[in-house]
Design an enzyme around this catalytic site. Structure first.
Site, short mmCIF file in Angstrom:
data_model
loop_
_atom_site.label_atom_id
_atom_site.label_comp_id
_atom_site.label_asym_id
_atom_site.label_seq_id
_atom_site.Cartn_x
_atom_site.Cartn_y
_atom_site.Cartn_z
N LYS A 1 12.81 25.50 -31.32
CA LYS A 1 13.92 24.65 -31.76
C LYS A 1 13.42 23.50 -32.61
CE LYS A 1 15.82 23.75 -27.74
NZ LYS A 1 16.78 23.14 -26.78
N LYS B 1 1.13 18.49 -28.90
CA LYS B 1 2.13 17.80 -29.73
C LYS B 1 1.51 16.66 -30.52
CE LYS B 1 6.49 19.01 -27.56
NZ LYS B 1 7.81 18.53 -27.11
N LYS C 1 5.35 30.84 -31.22
CA LYS C 1 6.65 31.17 -30.64
C LYS C 1 7.78 30.55 -31.47
CE LYS C 1 7.10 27.37 -27.30
NZ LYS C 1 7.31 27.04 -25.87
#
Length: 339
Positions: free
Chosen positions: A203, A119, A200
């Site tokens: 969200k 991240k 993937k």
């Protein structure tokens, strides 16, 4: 007289109330299996609203989305009478236990968590909360003495840290925590982004590559018909065809047909036929979910009652755990002044 049934194993899982709704990958990889687990396991499912704060959402949106997420879980088959459904922030024991566990966590092992590294490498805010995320996650799991946790491959390292912390605590203070294992049931397929099938569906990324459970039929159809495919025309699942493989995987989930059977169905047919059929199948899959969701969301009092009941049941387990933890680490019990 039949022998008494052994106690059911306890399973715990959580999902962050972020995004426009749950996305197709959440449904395929997690939530649809939660409903099946309820027959065989003592299930604790929670809305990870404290974890959601690492994305610094708008306060009113987080409150609204948490209630919406409860409605989605119920619409997707989670039964609040058979499972304990609650919001993470409604139980302060989560934060208390995470602090105690953090005092047993080495800075080096926390910094090696690949999710944090990924991240921050992608430009996400490298807050202390994001760094601390796996320790809070460990507290979420250990609090409820979970026997098993349904996880994807990207969460395996976090579960290993959880087990390490449980063993470290047990070794220092005495047997306190159950060592959780990965859930042994069938794991969900990994659904990829429609616009970039090498990653993937997410969200946090959203966009045209993400299908939300609550998307209207027209939007679902547009997104799937715009999905990236591959060179050639043959409809088959293969490493060199990530876009087509992703569509076949979605079709298999939505229809129940196996991928080999689907490949046979599309012999001599093209990508356009595949996309049209996948879109129709996903629209049909989620139509009753949207109908149930709308009915549930129309009664916010019921949703709040579900969370309150779940917090009550979860709180009984959490407080038993924390009573033992506080005593073992040496925290002085508060004196109760009679009224």
């Amino acid at each position: 007289m039949s022998a008494p049934r052994p106690p059911r194993p306890r399973v715990l899982s959580g999902i962050r109330p972020t995004g426009d709704s749950f996305q197709l990958g959440n449904y395929v990889g997690a939530v649809r299996h939660w409903a099946a687990m309820q027959d065989e396991s003592d299930c604790f499912f929670f809305l990870a609203d404290l974890h959601a704060l690492t994305d610094t959402p708008e306060p009113e949106r987080l409150r609204t989305r948490t209630r919406e997420a409860v409605a989605e879980l119920l619409a997707l088959g989670v039964d609040a009478d058979r499972s304990t459904v609650f919001a993470q922030s409604h139980l302060p024991q989560h934060v208390e236990l995470s602090w105690i566990l953090s005092c047993l966590t080495g800075f080096g092992e926390a910094s090696r968590m690949t999710q944090f590294q990924d991240k921050t490498a992608s430009g996400a805010s490298s807050s202390v909360g994001l760094f601390y995320y796996p320790v809070l996650q460990a507290a979420d799991i250990l609090m409820y003495q979970a026997d098993a946790v349904p996880i994807g491959e990207d969460q395996r390292q976090h579960l290993e840290l959880t087990r390490d912390l449980a063993q470290r605590f047990n070794g220092r203070y005495g047997q306190t925590f159950t060592l959780p294992a990965p859930y042994a049931g069938r794991q969900g397929e990994r659904i990829k982004d429609l616009q970039d099938p090498t990653r993937k569906m997410s969200k946090s990324i959203g966009g045209a590559g993400t299908v939300w459970v609550l998307d209207d039929p027209r939007t679902i159809t547009k997104k799937i018909k715009s999905a990236v495919t591959d060179t050639g025309r043959e409809v088959r699942a293969a490493d060199d065809k990530p876009g087509v493989t992703n569509l076949l995987t979605i079709a298999s989930v939505a229809t129940g047909a196996s991928i080999p059977d689907l490949e046979q169905t599309y012999v001599g047919r093209g990508y356009g036929d595949l996309k049209g059929d996948v879109a129709a199948a996903v629209v049909e899959l989620f139509a009753p979910v949207r109908e149930r969701y709308d009915a549930l969301l129309a009664d916010p009092g019921h949703l709040d009652a579900v969370l309150a009941d779940g917090a009550g049941r979860a709180g009984e387990v959490a407080e038993r755990t924390m009573t033992a933890v506080r005593e073992r680490v040496g925290l002085l019990a508060p004196r109760r002044t009679p009224r």
